[in-house]
Design an enzyme around this catalytic site. Structure first.
Site, PDB file in Angstrom:
ATOM      1  CG  ASP A   7      -1.808   1.226   1.304  1.00  0.00           C
ATOM      2  OD1 ASP A   7      -2.323   1.625   0.250  1.00  0.00           O
ATOM      3  OD2 ASP A   7      -1.964   1.803   2.393  1.00  0.00           O
ATOM      4  CB  SER A   8       0.172   4.743  -0.782  1.00  0.00           C
ATOM      5  OG  SER A   8      -1.036   4.794  -0.040  1.00  0.00           O
ATOM      6  CB  CYS A  70      -2.608   1.253  -2.708  1.00  0.00           C
ATOM      7  SG  CYS A  70      -2.766   2.977  -3.120  1.00  0.00           S
ATOM      8  CB  THR A  72      -4.288   5.488  -5.686  1.00  0.00           C
ATOM      9  OG1 THR A  72      -5.140   6.062  -4.694  1.00  0.00           O
ATOM     10  CG2 THR A  72      -3.931   6.525  -6.715  1.00  0.00           C
ATOM     11  CD  GLU A 148      -2.277   8.964   7.187  1.00  0.00           C
ATOM     12  OE1 GLU A 148      -1.613  10.011   7.151  1.00  0.00           O
ATOM     13  OE2 GLU A 148      -2.011   7.935   6.537  1.00  0.00           O
ATOM     14  CB  CYS A 180      -9.770   5.179  -0.013  1.00  0.00           C
ATOM     15  SG  CYS A 180      -8.324   5.887   0.808  1.00  0.00           S
ATOM     16  CG  HIS A 182      -6.332   5.911   5.069  1.00  0.00           C
ATOM     17  ND1 HIS A 182      -5.505   5.440   4.087  1.00  0.00           N
ATOM     18  CD2 HIS A 182      -5.539   6.525   5.979  1.00  0.00           C
ATOM     19  CE1 HIS A 182      -4.255   5.766   4.387  1.00  0.00           C
ATOM     20  NE2 HIS A 182      -4.244   6.417   5.531  1.00  0.00           N
TER      21      HIS A 182
HETATM   22  N1  DGL Z   1      -3.848   3.922  -0.077  1.00  0.00           N
HETATM   23  C1  DGL Z   1      -4.508   4.961  -0.798  1.00  0.00           C
HETATM   24  C2  DGL Z   1      -5.696   4.368  -1.566  1.00  0.00           C
HETATM   25  O1  DGL Z   1      -6.261   3.365  -1.181  1.00  0.00           O
HETATM   26  C3  DGL Z   1      -4.963   6.075   0.116  1.00  0.00           C
HETATM   27  C4  DGL Z   1      -3.844   6.948   0.637  1.00  0.00           C
HETATM   28  C5  DGL Z   1      -3.068   7.611  -0.474  1.00  0.00           C
HETATM   29  O2  DGL Z   1      -3.556   8.581  -1.078  1.00  0.00           O
HETATM   30  O3  DGL Z   1      -1.979   7.145  -0.757  1.00  0.00           O
HETATM   31  O4  DGL Z   1      -6.068   4.909  -2.571  1.00  0.00           O
END
Ligand code: DGL
Length: 258
Positions: A7-8, A70, A72, A148, A180, A182
């Site tokens: 993940d990011s 992730c 994205t 966060e 997403c 989060h």
């Molecule tokens: N992990 C990212 C997502 O699921 C969310 C946080 C980010 O913008 O990196 O899209």
């Protein structure tokens, strides 16, 4: 059959946690690119480059499947990673879409995600490709910092959720995809505000997908978590998401140099 998950950042631990719960004996490797989060507002080229670096890093542990937690990265880098790696690569978009289509009754589906995910139209296009449904999307950029900061159920969280979601709910959707990593942490707040809406959480969707497609072998149940930076946000969310599993910090050069 070890599984790699990336993940990011730390939000993907919602996905890791769910997979760990259902595959207790499978070895799991997680990489959170905390030094370069967020991906949600970066260009597709950058998201693809970062995703390739994360995927290749985990591949070198001998994983048999890679999960892109992730949204994205799943939206932009899935095809590239599938071409690059000779193991199954799964993103969160398709499992989320399939689950939404299974549970919607009135065929009106809402999607929320980062600006990148919404702009990519990944969820929307796949939903429309697979079924005759009405789709409404909304980027919710304030959700990630809220989570966060640990603000997942206070009055500020409720206000922000309403600000973004009222508009989608007014369209008559009966199903909402949390696109997403989060957002699952805001699920209870969303449920309380809109109890009649079905919520699709990608951590649940991807786990169901793996249960169908991945035949887990009994291994040692190893849990290895890597991050590329120790942010204050990470410290806050770590215990909530993964308890006391140890975390190893990598230098960014270790994943960039591959
Ligand atoms: N992990 C990212 C997502 O699921 C969310 C946080 C980010 O913008 O990196 O899209």
């Amino acid at each position: 059959m070890p599984i790699g998950v990336f993940d990011s950042g730390i939000g993907g631990l919602t996905v890791f946690r769910e997979i760990a719960k259902h595959f207790p004996k499978t070895d799991l490797y997680y990489l959170g690119d905390t030094a370069r989060v967020p991906y949600g507002n970066k260009s597709p080229e950058t998201v693809i480059r970062y995703s390739l670096e994360c995927g290749n890093y985990l591949y070198n542990f001998g994983i048999d499947a890679l999960v892109i937690a992730c949204n994205t990265a799943s939206s932009y880098a899935l095809d590239v990673l599938r071409k690059e790696l000779d193991i199954p690569v799964v993103g969160v978009v398709e499992p989320g879409v399939d689950l939404a289509l299974r549970i919607t009754r009135n065929r009106k589906i809402g999607i929320i995600g980062t600006q990148g995910t919404v702009k990519s139209q990944s969820y929307k296009n796949l939903l429309l490709e697979k079924a005759d449904v009405e789709v409404y999307q909304k980027a919710c950029p304030l959700f990630v910092p809220l989570v966060e900061e640990g603000m997942i159920d206070n009055h500020i969280a409720k206000m922000v959720v309403k600000e973004y979601l009222d508009e989608l709910i007014e369209k008559g959707i009966d199903t909402l995809i949390l696109g997403c990593t989060h957002y699952p942490l805001l699920k209870d707040t969303i449920k309380k505000l809109y109890p009649h809406i079905n919520i699709v959480d990608s951590s649940q969707a991807i786990t169901e997908y793996l249960q169908k497609h991945h035949i887990p072998k009994d291994e040692t149940g190893l849990r290895k978590i890597f991050i590329t930076d120790e942010s204050p946000a990470f410290e806050k969310l770590k215990s909530l998401l993964i308890g006391n599993i140890p975390v190893e910090k990598l230098e960014l050069s270790q994943i960039c140099s591959l």
